[in-house]
Motif scaffolding. Structure first.
Motif, short mmCIF file in Angstrom:
data_model
loop_
_atom_site.label_atom_id
_atom_site.label_comp_id
_atom_site.label_asym_id
_atom_site.label_seq_id
_atom_site.Cartn_x
_atom_site.Cartn_y
_atom_site.Cartn_z
N VAL A 247 34.61 -42.34 -7.83
CA VAL A 247 34.40 -43.52 -8.68
C VAL A 247 33.64 -43.18 -9.96
O VAL A 247 33.37 -44.06 -10.78
CB VAL A 247 33.64 -44.63 -7.91
CG1 VAL A 247 34.47 -45.11 -6.74
CG2 VAL A 247 32.27 -44.14 -7.44
N GLY A 248 33.32 -41.88 -10.14
CA GLY A 248 32.61 -41.46 -11.35
C GLY A 248 31.22 -42.07 -11.46
O GLY A 248 30.80 -42.47 -12.55
N TYR A 249 30.48 -42.11 -10.34
CA TYR A 249 29.18 -42.78 -10.35
C TYR A 249 28.09 -41.97 -11.02
O TYR A 249 27.86 -40.81 -10.70
CB TYR A 249 28.72 -43.13 -8.93
CG TYR A 249 27.32 -43.69 -8.92
CD1 TYR A 249 27.06 -44.97 -9.43
CD2 TYR A 249 26.24 -42.93 -8.47
CE1 TYR A 249 25.78 -45.48 -9.46
CE2 TYR A 249 24.95 -43.44 -8.49
CZ TYR A 249 24.72 -44.72 -8.99
OH TYR A 249 23.45 -45.21 -9.04
N PHE A 250 27.40 -42.61 -11.96
CA PHE A 250 26.16 -42.10 -12.54
C PHE A 250 25.09 -43.19 -12.43
O PHE A 250 25.41 -44.37 -12.58
CB PHE A 250 26.33 -41.75 -14.02
CG PHE A 250 27.08 -40.47 -14.28
CD1 PHE A 250 26.40 -39.26 -14.35
CD2 PHE A 250 28.45 -40.48 -14.45
CE1 PHE A 250 27.08 -38.08 -14.59
CE2 PHE A 250 29.15 -39.31 -14.69
CZ PHE A 250 28.46 -38.09 -14.76
N PRO A 251 23.84 -42.82 -12.17
CA PRO A 251 22.79 -43.84 -12.14
C PRO A 251 22.60 -44.49 -13.51
O PRO A 251 23.03 -43.94 -14.54
CB PRO A 251 21.53 -43.03 -11.76
CG PRO A 251 22.02 -41.73 -11.23
CD PRO A 251 23.33 -41.47 -11.90
N ALA A 252 21.94 -45.64 -13.52
CA ALA A 252 21.45 -46.18 -14.78
C ALA A 252 20.45 -45.18 -15.34
O ALA A 252 19.84 -44.41 -14.60
CB ALA A 252 20.79 -47.53 -14.56
N ARG A 253 20.28 -45.16 -16.68
CA ARG A 253 19.42 -44.11 -17.25
C ARG A 253 18.76 -44.56 -18.55
O ARG A 253 19.32 -45.33 -19.32
CB ARG A 253 20.22 -42.83 -17.51
CG ARG A 253 19.37 -41.63 -17.81
CD ARG A 253 20.19 -40.36 -17.92
NE ARG A 253 20.82 -40.24 -19.22
CZ ARG A 253 21.34 -39.10 -19.71
NH1 ARG A 253 21.33 -38.02 -18.96
NH2 ARG A 253 21.90 -39.08 -20.90
N THR A 254 17.54 -44.07 -18.75
CA THR A 254 16.81 -44.22 -20.00
C THR A 254 16.36 -42.84 -20.44
O THR A 254 15.88 -42.05 -19.62
CB THR A 254 15.58 -45.13 -19.81
OG1 THR A 254 16.03 -46.45 -19.47
CG2 THR A 254 14.74 -45.22 -21.09
N VAL A 255 16.51 -42.54 -21.73
CA VAL A 255 16.05 -41.27 -22.29
C VAL A 255 14.96 -41.57 -23.31
O VAL A 255 15.17 -42.38 -24.22
CB VAL A 255 17.20 -40.47 -22.94
CG1 VAL A 255 16.67 -39.19 -23.57
CG2 VAL A 255 18.28 -40.15 -21.91
N VAL A 256 13.80 -40.93 -23.15
CA VAL A 256 12.64 -41.20 -24.00
C VAL A 256 12.11 -39.89 -24.56
O VAL A 256 11.91 -38.93 -23.81
CB VAL A 256 11.52 -41.89 -23.19
CG1 VAL A 256 10.31 -42.17 -24.08
CG2 VAL A 256 12.03 -43.18 -22.55
N GLU A 257 11.87 -39.86 -25.86
CA GLU A 257 11.21 -38.69 -26.44
C GLU A 257 9.71 -38.81 -26.22
O GLU A 257 9.09 -39.82 -26.57
CB GLU A 257 11.51 -38.54 -27.93
CG GLU A 257 10.88 -37.26 -28.50
CD GLU A 257 11.30 -36.97 -29.93
OE1 GLU A 257 12.37 -36.35 -30.13
OE2 GLU A 257 10.56 -37.37 -30.86
#
Length: 422
Positions: A247-257
């Motif tokens: 199903v091509g699952y990836f978690p929700a994500r946030t990227v922060v510097e």
């Protein structure tokens, strides 16, 4: 709402109050706190002194809120510490230890570019809520908090590797430290990212949870330009199973510097994980077989390495939204007010796509390129949250993807829960 959990925002006069956020918002089995600044609630001003005095006030505020809802500090599941100078973390940790003399929660520590009111430190918290939030109908008030440790991941004296409560497992933010040597890896960001993910995987395997049960990851990067290199590694870990790959699952994500990370790391990663087994004494029939529900909509921007919304049990986790118009794929024109409105509109589209409303939001995290833009942010924010109910955290970062001025993610209540596998 009948037998459903209700969003419960609360405030106490013993901690700072703000019109735009509640001090704590409970939903189901968790209390979500607004990040606490070193503000004396009696004066409304920052306390005098250095970072140690400021940290003391942050934790006093958290303790006051905890006690106002009839909880204790050992009910804390996660603490997130944001400083503007990574060298200050030892002083902050001295204060932190005094509030958690025996049990220590999961922990995130990051230096950021700026904090509201020019504070030197800000502390965020998540607290268990054993009584639940079904109106006039307490839930399993005797749920047990489960902590665990494995020698296959690094240990830190001020953090528990993993803490489970109800249907969620919270993992201490992982640094690229080799558990065998206790040392950080070389200055190669790809190797460091791989070690962070190896550590997370080892921790989850120690509690019989697969990597694909992660619902949300936050990636903290010393240099935002390293995100492509990190993604190369990231996609070798996700999806992690045949079912997830199908199903091509990836978690929700946030990227922060980050301005800096502990041990001079280039990357660290925080994970929130589903826990289908629940924690005792939840009945077997009430806790086994819950499924992840991952959803995307064309009305909000899509990302190839994250899912817009991942629900599990009674929460939806929303990936960080940039001020991108989904129809054009470009950042909207205008200043922070316009960009913040677009971020929140994207969140609204995602929430409505899963048959929820903005009133279901329990926590909002805002990342601002210029911390001085808070007033402009507020103008847009109050159009979406007129009552100011969600808990909130604001930090200043030097850079955001696509040169955006603001980025926003959210945690949303999911009253109906997610169904068991049938």
């Amino acid at each position: 709402m009948g037998g459903n959990n209700a969003v419960l925002g609360r405030n106490t006069e013993n901690a700072p109050q703000f019109d735009s956020s509640s001090q704590t918002v409970a939903f189901s089995h968790y209390n979500n706190f607004s990040a606490q600044l070193p503000i004396d609630p009696k004066t409304g001003k920052l306390v005098e002194g250095g970072v140690k005095e400021q940290a003391e006030q942050c934790f006093k505020n958290i303790k006051a809120i905890v006690e106002s809802i009839d909880h204790v500090m050992s009910d804390v599941i996660r603490i997130s510490i944001f400083v503007t100078d990574i060298e200050d973390i030892n002083a902050v940790n001295e204060v932190y230890k005094s509030y958690f003399p025996i049990y220590v929660p999961t922990l995130t520590t990051v230096a950021v570019d700026a904090l509201p009111m020019d504070a030197m430190v800000q502390v965020d918290a998540q607290i268990s809520c054993g009584e639940g939030t079904i109106p006039n109908e307490p839930q399993a008030g005797d749920l047990i908090k489960l902590v665990n440790h494995t020698d296959n991941a690094p240990s830190f004296p001020l953090a528990t590797q993993v803490v489970a409560f109800s249907h969620y497992t919270n993992v201490t933010t992982q640094l690229p430290v080799c558990p065998k040597t206790g040392r950080i890896l070389s200055d190669d960001v790809k190797a460091q990212a791989a070690q962070c993910l190896k550590n997370i995987k080892a921790i989850l395997e120690s509690v019989d949870v697969p990597l694909d049960d992660i619902v949300k990851i936050t990636v903290f990067l010393k240099d935002l330009n390293d995100i492509d290199a990190v993604n190369e590694v990231y996609t070798t870990f996700f999806p992690d199973s045949a079912i997830a790959r199908a199903v091509g699952y990836f978690p929700a994500r946030t990227v922060v510097e980050a301005k800096a990370l502990p041990l001079q790391a280039l990357v660290s990663m925080e994970a929130v994980v589903s826990y289908g087994d629940g924690t005792p004494p939840q009945a077997i029939e009430d806790r086994h077989g819950l499924i992840l529900e991952a959803n995307n909509t064309d009305k909000a921007p899509k990302c190839p390495v994250s899912t817009q919304s991942v629900a599990f049990s009674h929460y939806n986790h929303i990936s960080a939204q940039l001020p991108v118009d989904a129809s054009t794929g470009e950042v909207v024109s205008g200043g922070v007010k316009e960009q913040a409105a677009q971020c929140l509109q994207n969140i609204k589209e995602i929430i409505e796509n899963v048959d929820h409303v903005m009133e279901d939001v329990v926590k909002v995290n805002v990342y601002l390129k210029n911390i001085g833009d808070i007033d402009a942010l507020e103008e847009a924010y109050k159009e979406f949250f007129a009552e100011g109910t969600p808990a909130r955290r604001i930090v200043g970062v030097a850079n955001l993807p696509k040169d955006a001025l603001v980025q926003i993610d959210a945690i949303v209540g999911n009253a109906e829960g997610t169904p068991p596998i049938v």
